[in-house]
Write an enzyme that holds these catalytic residues in place. Structure first.
Site, PDB file in Angstrom:
ATOM      1  N   ARG A   1      -4.539 -60.410  80.537  1.00 51.51           N
ATOM      2  CA  ARG A   1      -5.940 -59.953  80.616  1.00 51.51           C
ATOM      3  C   ARG A   1      -6.554 -59.898  79.481  1.00 51.51           C
ATOM      4  O   ARG A   1      -7.682 -60.208  79.487  1.00 51.51           O
ATOM      5  CB  ARG A   1      -5.480 -58.454  81.303  1.00 51.51           C
ATOM      6  CG  ARG A   1      -6.929 -57.675  81.422  1.00 51.51           C
ATOM      7  CD  ARG A   1      -8.304 -58.652  82.041  1.00 51.51           C
ATOM      8  NE  ARG A   1      -7.916 -59.018  83.248  1.00 51.51           N
ATOM      9  CZ  ARG A   1      -8.645 -60.074  83.771  1.00 51.51           C
ATOM     10  NH1 ARG A   1      -9.682 -60.589  82.740  1.00 51.51           N
ATOM     11  NH2 ARG A   1      -8.338 -60.846  84.694  1.00 51.51           N
TER      12      ARG A   1
ATOM     13  N   LYS B   1     -28.537 -57.343  68.933  1.00 51.17           N
ATOM     14  CA  LYS B   1     -28.147 -56.801  70.102  1.00 51.17           C
ATOM     15  C   LYS B   1     -26.682 -57.401  70.569  1.00 51.17           C
ATOM     16  O   LYS B   1     -26.583 -58.306  71.597  1.00 51.17           O
ATOM     17  CB  LYS B   1     -29.119 -57.135  71.191  1.00 51.17           C
ATOM     18  CG  LYS B   1     -30.755 -56.224  70.908  1.00 51.17           C
ATOM     19  CD  LYS B   1     -31.767 -56.757  71.842  1.00 51.17           C
ATOM     20  CE  LYS B   1     -32.947 -56.058  71.428  1.00 51.17           C
ATOM     21  NZ  LYS B   1     -34.138 -56.484  72.274  1.00 51.17           N
TER      22      LYS B   1
ATOM     23  N   LYS C   1     -39.892 -54.131  60.535  1.00 50.34           N
ATOM     24  CA  LYS C   1     -40.380 -54.053  62.026  1.00 50.34           C
ATOM     25  C   LYS C   1     -41.077 -53.258  61.948  1.00 50.34           C
ATOM     26  O   LYS C   1     -41.720 -52.385  61.045  1.00 50.34           O
ATOM     27  CB  LYS C   1     -39.024 -53.917  62.923  1.00 50.34           C
ATOM     28  CG  LYS C   1     -38.080 -55.049  62.858  1.00 50.34           C
ATOM     29  CD  LYS C   1     -36.749 -54.834  63.650  1.00 50.34           C
ATOM     30  CE  LYS C   1     -36.971 -54.744  64.965  1.00 50.34           C
ATOM     31  NZ  LYS C   1     -37.313 -56.216  65.490  1.00 50.34           N
TER      32      LYS C   1
ATOM     33  N   GLU D   1     -42.245 -58.586  61.156  1.00 50.00           N
ATOM     34  CA  GLU D   1     -42.504 -58.616  62.610  1.00 50.00           C
ATOM     35  C   GLU D   1     -44.108 -58.210  62.911  1.00 50.00           C
ATOM     36  O   GLU D   1     -44.808 -57.514  62.231  1.00 50.00           O
ATOM     37  CB  GLU D   1     -41.766 -57.351  63.271  1.00 50.00           C
ATOM     38  CG  GLU D   1     -41.899 -57.642  64.843  1.00 50.00           C
ATOM     39  CD  GLU D   1     -41.283 -56.408  65.406  1.00 50.00           C
ATOM     40  OE1 GLU D   1     -39.971 -56.878  65.658  1.00 50.00           O
ATOM     41  OE2 GLU D   1     -41.996 -55.023  65.639  1.00 50.00           O
TER      42      GLU D   1
ATOM     43  N   ASP E   1     -43.781 -61.022  67.922  1.00 50.33           N
ATOM     44  CA  ASP E   1     -42.730 -60.249  69.006  1.00 50.33           C
ATOM     45  C   ASP E   1     -43.813 -59.708  70.237  1.00 50.33           C
ATOM     46  O   ASP E   1     -44.992 -59.454  69.904  1.00 50.33           O
ATOM     47  CB  ASP E   1     -42.560 -58.859  68.189  1.00 50.33           C
ATOM     48  CG  ASP E   1     -41.683 -58.065  69.280  1.00 50.33           C
ATOM     49  OD1 ASP E   1     -40.801 -58.717  69.420  1.00 50.33           O
ATOM     50  OD2 ASP E   1     -41.805 -56.592  69.227  1.00 50.33           O
TER      51      ASP E   1
END
Length: 291
Positions: free
Chosen positions: A101, A139, A171, A199, A220
């Site tokens: 598994r 992510k 960002k 960004e 973005d």
């Protein structure tokens, strides 16, 4: 080993944690009751996709029992078809059952990422123009980033930064307390050898970042028309352009046609469906859907 393999120390550490989680303090109670003896089993694809994770699967069997052998018939990055034999596993029956598994979890998850990436790569190429490459993001599943980014490469994609210490990347939340020019200047002063990304979500920020001398811009949540306007504005500047934000298989070709260098897609790692891969003893499925 292939060029898509993650560092072996990362593989060993991830497998050790996964086995500790699955086997537990008392070992595999059920497999301890099966008849002794060696068996041969096949790892088989049950759906079409792209293979990744061989190093992890092999390491699972090795950590459970070094006497188990795994002979691969496909490499990471290879396309696979339903019914295709991917590997032959041989060794003590109980050991193969204990490792099964966890080995399949790594294979199915990482192959699912490679498969999803390959779909985005093909869809972007269907635009027929532009040079955009598909990239991942941060992510990723905590603790599995290195493995998942290797799977992205197996699917034909590129890796964005591995972590926060690799590049400087401003960002929107970083820029809430400083201007783009001040941020780029501070980055050059503190980290002169690091790439500086900014960004941007509107063309005015693109103009500020270009004037400040940023190395790369992350466009973005813009429309394809908005991206194309930014590409035109950046013409003549030695600056990479990347687009991100809600890009899907249905829209990636339109973004690829704008002329950007990269398209980053978070869902290729955080939302990729697993690829169905099983392990069979002879003609009898050992691993039917379990709880």
């Amino acid at each position: 080993m292939t060029g898509f393999d993650p560092p072996m120390q990362e593989v060993q550490a991830a497998v050790e944690l996964a086995l500790a989680e699955d086997v537990g303090p008392l070992g595999d109670l059920t497999s301890s009751l099966v008849p002794p003896g060696d068996i041969t089993a096949e790892i088989t694809a049950r759906d079409s996709g792209r293979l990744a994770g061989r190093a992890c699967a092999t390491e699972v069997f090795r950590q459970v029992d070094p006497s188990v052998t795994v002979e691969w018939h496909a490499a990471d990055g290879d396309p696979v078809a339903p019914g295709q034999r991917l590997a032959v596993v041989a060794g003590p029956r109980a050991s193969v059952l204990t490792a099964e598994r966890t080995a399949l979890n790594f294979l199915s998850h990482l192959s699912g990422i490679a498969t999803e990436v390959s779909r985005y790569v093909a869809a972007a190429a269907s635009a027929g123009v532009g040079r955009a490459r598909i990239r991942d993001t941060r992510k990723t599943t905590p603790g599995l980033r290195v493995l998942e980014k290797a799977a992205v490469r197996a699917g034909g994609g590129d890796n964005h930064r591995m972590g926060l210490s690799e590049w400087v990347m401003f960002k929107d939340n970083h820029l809430a307390g400083m201007s783009i020019a001040d941020g780029v200047t501070a980055a050059r002063r503190s980290w002169p050898d690091r790439i500086v990304y900014v960004e941007c979500d509107r063309i005015e920020q693109v103009e500020e970042a270009l004037a400040a001398g940023a190395d790369a811009l992350l466009l973005d949540n813009m429309t394809p028309d908005g991206v194309q306007a930014c590409v035109a504005r950046a013409a003549g500047h030695d600056c990479l352009l990347e687009v991100s934000g809600g890009i899907t298989l249905e829209t990636v070709a339109e973004y690829a046609a704008t002329g950007v260098d990269f398209i980053s897609v978070g869902r290729i790692t955080n939302s990729a469906p697993v690829l169905d891969i099983g392990l069979d003893f002879g003609n009898v499925p050992v691993n039917a859907e379990e709880e």
